[in-house]
Design an enzyme around this catalytic site. Sequence first.
Site, PDB file in Angstrom:
ATOM      1  N   ASN A 169     -14.031   0.536   1.263  1.00 39.78           N
ATOM      2  CA  ASN A 169     -13.278   1.786   1.303  1.00 39.78           C
ATOM      3  C   ASN A 169     -13.050   2.310  -0.111  1.00 39.78           C
ATOM      4  OD1 ASN A 169     -11.252   3.790   2.610  1.00 39.78           O
ATOM      5  ND2 ASN A 169     -10.065   2.801   0.984  1.00 39.78           N
ATOM      6  N   GLU A 170     -13.746   3.398  -0.458  1.00 39.87           N
ATOM      7  CA  GLU A 170     -13.488   4.215  -1.648  1.00 39.87           C
ATOM      8  C   GLU A 170     -13.841   3.545  -2.974  1.00 39.87           C
ATOM      9  OE1 GLU A 170      -9.464   5.686  -1.321  1.00 39.87           O
ATOM     10  OE2 GLU A 170     -10.004   7.130   0.227  1.00 39.87           O
ATOM     11  N   GLU A 216     -11.671  10.662   6.511  1.00 35.88           N
ATOM     12  CA  GLU A 216     -10.247  10.535   6.176  1.00 35.88           C
ATOM     13  C   GLU A 216      -9.703  11.897   5.776  1.00 35.88           C
ATOM     14  OE1 GLU A 216      -8.535   7.786   3.458  1.00 35.88           O
ATOM     15  OE2 GLU A 216      -9.797   6.102   4.061  1.00 35.88           O
ATOM     16  N   TRP A 270       0.877  -1.184   0.000  1.00 38.02           N
ATOM     17  CA  TRP A 270       0.000   0.000   0.000  1.00 38.02           C
ATOM     18  C   TRP A 270       0.900   1.216   0.000  1.00 38.02           C
ATOM     19  CZ3 TRP A 270      -4.720  -1.819  -0.826  1.00 38.02           C
ATOM     20  CH2 TRP A 270      -5.769  -0.899  -0.952  1.00 38.02           C
ATOM     21  N   ASP A 271       0.296   2.420   0.010  1.00 29.87           N
ATOM     22  CA  ASP A 271       1.154   3.606  -0.060  1.00 29.87           C
ATOM     23  C   ASP A 271       1.767   3.969   1.288  1.00 29.87           C
ATOM     24  OD1 ASP A 271      -1.168   4.536   1.089  1.00 29.87           O
ATOM     25  OD2 ASP A 271      -1.553   6.125  -0.375  1.00 29.87           O
ATOM     26  N   TRP A 272       1.561   3.118   2.289  1.00 29.39           N
ATOM     27  CA  TRP A 272       2.237   3.276   3.568  1.00 29.39           C
ATOM     28  C   TRP A 272       2.850   1.956   4.060  1.00 29.39           C
ATOM     29  CZ3 TRP A 272      -0.701  -0.384   5.498  1.00 29.39           C
ATOM     30  CH2 TRP A 272      -2.067  -0.409   5.210  1.00 29.39           C
TER      31      TRP A 272
END
Length: 759
Positions: free
Chosen positions: A334-335, A432, A68-70
């Site tokens: 989510n999204e 968020e 993921w981006d983290w």
Amino acid sequence: MFNRYTVDITQIIKQENSLEIKFQSAVNWAEERSTQHAYDIPPDCPPKVQNGDCHVNFIRKAQCSFSWDWGPSFPTQGIWKDIRIEAYNVVHLNYISYSSIFDNTTSQWMVLIEPVFDTITANVLPGQVVIRIPQLQIDQSQDLSIVPGQQAYKIIVKINKNASVDLWWPNGYGLQTGYNMSVTFHFGGEYLIEKSTKVYFRTVELVEEPIEGSPGLSFYIKINGIPIFLKGSNWIPADSFQDRVDSDKLRNLLQSAVDANMNTLRVWGGGIYESDEFYNICDDLGIMVWQDFMFACSLYPTDDWFLETVREELIHQIRRLKSHPCIIVWSGNNENEAAIASDWFSLPSFMKEVYAKDYRILYIETIRELVLEMDETRPFIASSPSNGKETVKENWISKDPYDNHYGDVHYYNYMTDCWNWTSYPKPRLASEYGFQSWPSFSTIYKVSTRKDWSYSGNFSTHRQHHDSGNEQMMFQAGLHYKMPVNIDPVKQFHDTLYLTQVMQAQCVKLQTEFYRRSQNEIVDGRGFTMGALYWQLNDIWQAPSWSSIEYGGKWKMLHYYAKNFFAPVAASAFEDQNTLNIYGVSDLLNECSFKLAINVYRWDSLVPVCKRLTNEFILNARSSGVIYTESIAELLSRCGNTTRQHSVIVFYLLHNGHIIGSKNWHFLSSLKEAEGLLKSNITVSISKDDTAYVFTLISSNPAAFVWLDVWDNAGWFIDNGFLLTEEKTVVYFYAWEPTTISNLEKSLHISTIRDIYQQ
């Protein structure tokens, strides 16, 4: 991802007389399923910067385990919990769940008990159930008839109308009272199954109704009939390797959320359904949980095999989790509504309706129908962000899921000045938002070597999984702070990490204060904001992210700020057309009287150039509103004709002469333009009392963003990252593990914003 999952192996044992478990590469399996599908299900792969694996949307694993981006790509597989074989020849209790329901027509509480039995008798199995709740004088028995096969049953226990039932409340609103309950099943005097648990009483309601002066609908949560402003963050898996997440780690992270005055965590849909212990702790601490189902930022297949897996997953998780009062809402994904509505994946026009149909099949016809069938005690929303009832009207995919007049929104903007409050949306609920920062040097040190300690080096680039993330942090920081300058490259790296935390903390502080101020007001049809959940609470590894708590549990500066901006009573300031506006915000259940103190300091002196104490005023219960206004020109004039660049405003609330909440500040200019700001000359002495270590700071001049770092001595300060405007400041440190004054003295490092550049 399932937690405590069971499977019937009877037929396997009958045929093979043995049991063998084989594992296939999760990455290869997902790829095979993708290639077998009739059409592409985007996204095929994560962005290149994430160094991830592909086709995670075809496998029911933690979606973030493919990167993921983290976080990293660690697609784990295997048996990581205790495994056992259970045998029975009459009846087995597969699940049991408990729900409290308030009957408005009779004004009476009921407990709904739902056991699921697997019975292998040829005929109906007669039995009896005995339910005891001693504190509520409940001792009841009911007859049962259990049919062969797997079957769910409903047992209703009515609580005496005259019984005094203490309710479960979120953190900050009351106690988390639970009642010991035993449920005992008797079958023919030979078989006995007994379960003991706690049962809690609370109601939850999602309110969506017209608002005077605004188009659209409200969107807020009521607990036990009381509107609650959701204060908190978003939860991701605490580790890529879940066997490393023990009780202490969970308790530490969740207690840290409570210590920061949070009442809500959103369990994000790209991770895992958390352990029983996670939800038990949330029950105990009063942390409300917004529970996503585990689908995130992707489209998904709707083949029969996939939908059957999803049904099995949801039935298991709803049965496992519905007893927890902490869970206040189910969310489908989510999204993913936003992904279709905003065309994230540049879908071919002739395929858009196919993907929209898949979306409705999965989240509405499958997930929503199961939730409505299995749990009548909580609201369900199809996606986050979404427009609530408006999304339903638009056939479950809104034209604009980010519409500020409905539902919840996600908002990120790294290239606009975060000090500019007019850039923020004014939504019904912000679920968020956030800014990145790097973790502390002590956290990075454990996974790096000296050659890695450069902000522009290979290590920093490799650990950054958000596209242009390192550059965005420096851009945002550069708007208001000077860049670190030091001839020692390691010191410069250390100072740069500190600066990213300063930037993040101040940005999220200003944005959250804006949302809390907006809860009672409508401006240009927008507002009535009833929740602020910043992204994100915790980290999955040692890397830059949006978190306020580093991997390992150390609080970033942001988490200290969250403790202040989420305080039950708080004051915050902003400027509008060169006028200072200060708002008061209260979560209290009753109105309360306060005074406001406003002091103006010059950067080169600890003596305020002017002071003002207002008359007493009332803050209404659960409200926000203006408590002070003054033109900046008038303020500077009455304060000895000081200038913006030379000055800072410090303000705080008082009740009966005592400071309530924390002292807050308003910068009259960017810190890079501040004049008179001196290098720090802080001296520290450390002592110990019965509960904490006492850090006494002595300074001869003000200092901004004072950061006390004690390396890897685990614990938290009562305040940190603060504005120092007094000669003597006392800060308490609460250690999580044994340490000594000597250890703390050796490890202590103090940073201020003026110390990171040389001139």
